[in-house]
Design a protein around this motif. Structure first.
Motif, PDB file in Angstrom:
ATOM      1  N   CYS A 234       8.003   3.456  -0.502  1.00  0.00           N
ATOM      2  CA  CYS A 234       6.815   2.590  -0.543  1.00  0.00           C
ATOM      3  C   CYS A 234       5.710   3.324  -1.306  1.00  0.00           C
ATOM      4  N   ALA A 236       3.263   4.898  -0.384  1.00  0.00           N
ATOM      5  CA  ALA A 236       2.856   6.171   0.236  1.00  0.00           C
ATOM      6  C   ALA A 236       3.804   7.309  -0.161  1.00  0.00           C
ATOM      7  N   HIS A 241      11.366   2.916   3.868  1.00  0.00           N
ATOM      8  CA  HIS A 241      11.420   1.929   4.955  1.00  0.00           C
ATOM      9  C   HIS A 241      12.801   1.290   4.971  1.00  0.00           C
ATOM     10  N   CYS A 296       3.867   4.533   8.953  1.00  0.00           N
ATOM     11  CA  CYS A 296       3.582   4.889   7.562  1.00  0.00           C
ATOM     12  C   CYS A 296       2.155   4.490   7.210  1.00  0.00           C
ATOM     13  N   CYS A 298       1.138   3.280   4.588  1.00  0.00           N
ATOM     14  CA  CYS A 298       1.063   2.085   3.738  1.00  0.00           C
ATOM     15  C   CYS A 298       0.840   0.825   4.564  1.00  0.00           C
ATOM     16  N   CYS A 300       3.164  -0.747   6.335  1.00  0.00           N
ATOM     17  CA  CYS A 300       4.426  -1.464   6.596  1.00  0.00           C
ATOM     18  C   CYS A 300       4.947  -1.051   7.975  1.00  0.00           C
TER      19      CYS A 300
HETATM   20 ZN    ZN Z   1       5.200   2.974   3.790  1.00  0.00          ZN
END
Ligand code: ZN
Length: 412
Positions: A234, A236, A241, A296, A298, A300
């Motif tokens: 992702c 990050a 994931h 995470c 990000c 998600c």
């Molecule tokens: Zn992420």
């Protein structure tokens, strides 16, 4: 969106496999297991593993868990040695796979406006068609070139303004080097690369990202479990994931088979939760990774595994020390003046293991200095004495598929 596995989901998948899959009916009968006795996660962790060696014995269609009229396609593992594994898919399996793959693209920030150039192979192998089905599911434009034909690849990349490159890391590196050589940097519109199928190090990553001026995302998968697209990097860039509403992942000690706590490196084991035509229970991938604890940055919600750190089969034992490919790459990163390519030659000389590391020096660096630095860094980080052979940049082979890096000539 349910992102957590519950035991009920797992139990349902287990019941499905035990009832419908001739392979698992036999496996559970051989181990005298009744699914009714599996009442907790602890019980589940005592179930036998299945492995590619077992799956090969089910050749050709012993894994098929649905009537023939429900199977719409088969794929096969690339299997360089031994019999291939044939995996049948229902229409729903194909659709579920595309849904997961579209999620991978979306997680990497790819949208319907993107043009996705697909260089992995098509056919029995799952790669190419997975990239394409996910692209179409997302609604982006697929440029399905397939592997090889670098001239055409680059021409289409320029003329069609492809914005995303899907490739193995070796082929992405080859394309990056060609783009540099042909001075096409100003003419390409790439912004992202989705890179799958093999372990690759940070040096290689940096070269591809720099030469093509793109952000890179790892994608993970294996033919036995749909194909590529079951986990993805992702923005990050801190692990991949995975789609926990379709798959249950465990990490085990590859030697003892015991489950490891989150965060510890071991072998990834996968159970499919909704696969119809060829369900898998506790399938050993032989890929080394860890489950990354915590959320995470990000945003998600799906859980993460680390980048693939190597294969349990690639784990080499030299002078009594277990070495993972990832460790070699991490060590090479510490030595300035090297390319990302390397080879390991193992020999048995006068009753002792000898390991020679072949590396490429970028122009200008003194070979003697590079060799001495590699030998001392290796000794400090991994703890064994090796020999080092320094080659010119470009002397080690690049390939469109997987690069063979370890040549074990001991005991032949
Ligand atoms: Zn992420």
């Amino acid at each position: 969106m349910a992102v957590c596995n519950t035991f009920e989901q797992l139990k349902k998948a287990l019941n499905y496999a035990a009832t419908n899959s001739p392979f698992y009916r036999q496996l559970f009968a051989d181990h005298q297991i009744s699914v009714d006795d599996i009442q907790s996660m602890e019980d589940f962790q005592r179930l036998p593993f299945s492995d590619k060696y077992d799956l090969r014995r089910a050749y050709p269609l012993g894994l098929q868990a649905v009537p023939d009229e429900e199977v719409v396609r088969v794929h096969s593992s690339s299997g360089t040695t031994g019999k291939a594994i044939i995996i049948p898919y229902t229409a729903k399996d194909v659709d579920d796979w595309a849904t997961m793959f579209a999620r991978c693209y979306a997680t990497a920030g790819i949208t319907r406006k993107d043009r996705i150039q697909i260089t992995p192979g098509y056919g029995l192998w799952t790669a190419g068609i997975g990239f394409q089905a996910g692209c179409e599911k997302l609604g982006a434009m697929a440029v399905p070139v397939g592997p090889g034909n670098t001239d055409k690849q680059l021409q289409l990349m320029v003329d069609l303004h492809s914005t995303v490159l899907c490739a193995t890391s070796s082929y992405a590196l080859l394309l990056a080097e060609e783009v540099k050589k042909r001075k096409l940097g100003d003419q390409i519109s790439l912004r992202k690369g989705i890179i799958g199928s093999e372990r690759w190090g940070d040096l290689m990553r940096k070269r591809i990202a720099t030469e093509l001026n793109i952000e890179l995302f790892d994608i993970y998968g294996l033919t036995e479990v749909y194909g590529p697209g079951i986990a993805v990097d992702c923005p990050a860039h801190n692990g991949m994931h995975y789609w926990s509403d379709y798959l249950y992942l465990e990490v085990i000690d590859p030697v003892t088979g015991q489950n490891l706590p989150d965060g510890q490196i071991g072998e990834l084991v996968i159970t499919t939760l909704c696969k119809e035509a060829a369900p898998l229970v506790r399938y050993r991938t032989h890929d080394l990774t860890r489950i990354i604890p915590g959320k995470c940055s990000c945003g998600c919600e799906y859980p993460r595994i680390d980048r693939i750190l190597g294969r349990t089969d690639d784990m080499i034992k030299v002078k009594g020390v277990n070495i993972y490919p990832g460790q070699i790459e991490d060590t090479l990163k510490l030595v300035p003046g090297l390319s990302s390519e390397y080879q390991i030659i193992l020999e048995h000389v006068s009753g002792r293991d000898r390991m020679t590391l072949r590396v490429e020096s970028v122009r200008g660096a003194s070979k003697e200095a590079v060799s001495a630095a590699v030998i001392s860094t290796f000794k400090a980080k991994i703890g064994i004495k090796i020999d080092c052979e320094v080659l010119e940049l470009g002397e080690l082979p690049r390939s469109e598929k997987k690069s063979k890096r370890v040549f074990d000539n001991r005991y032949q």
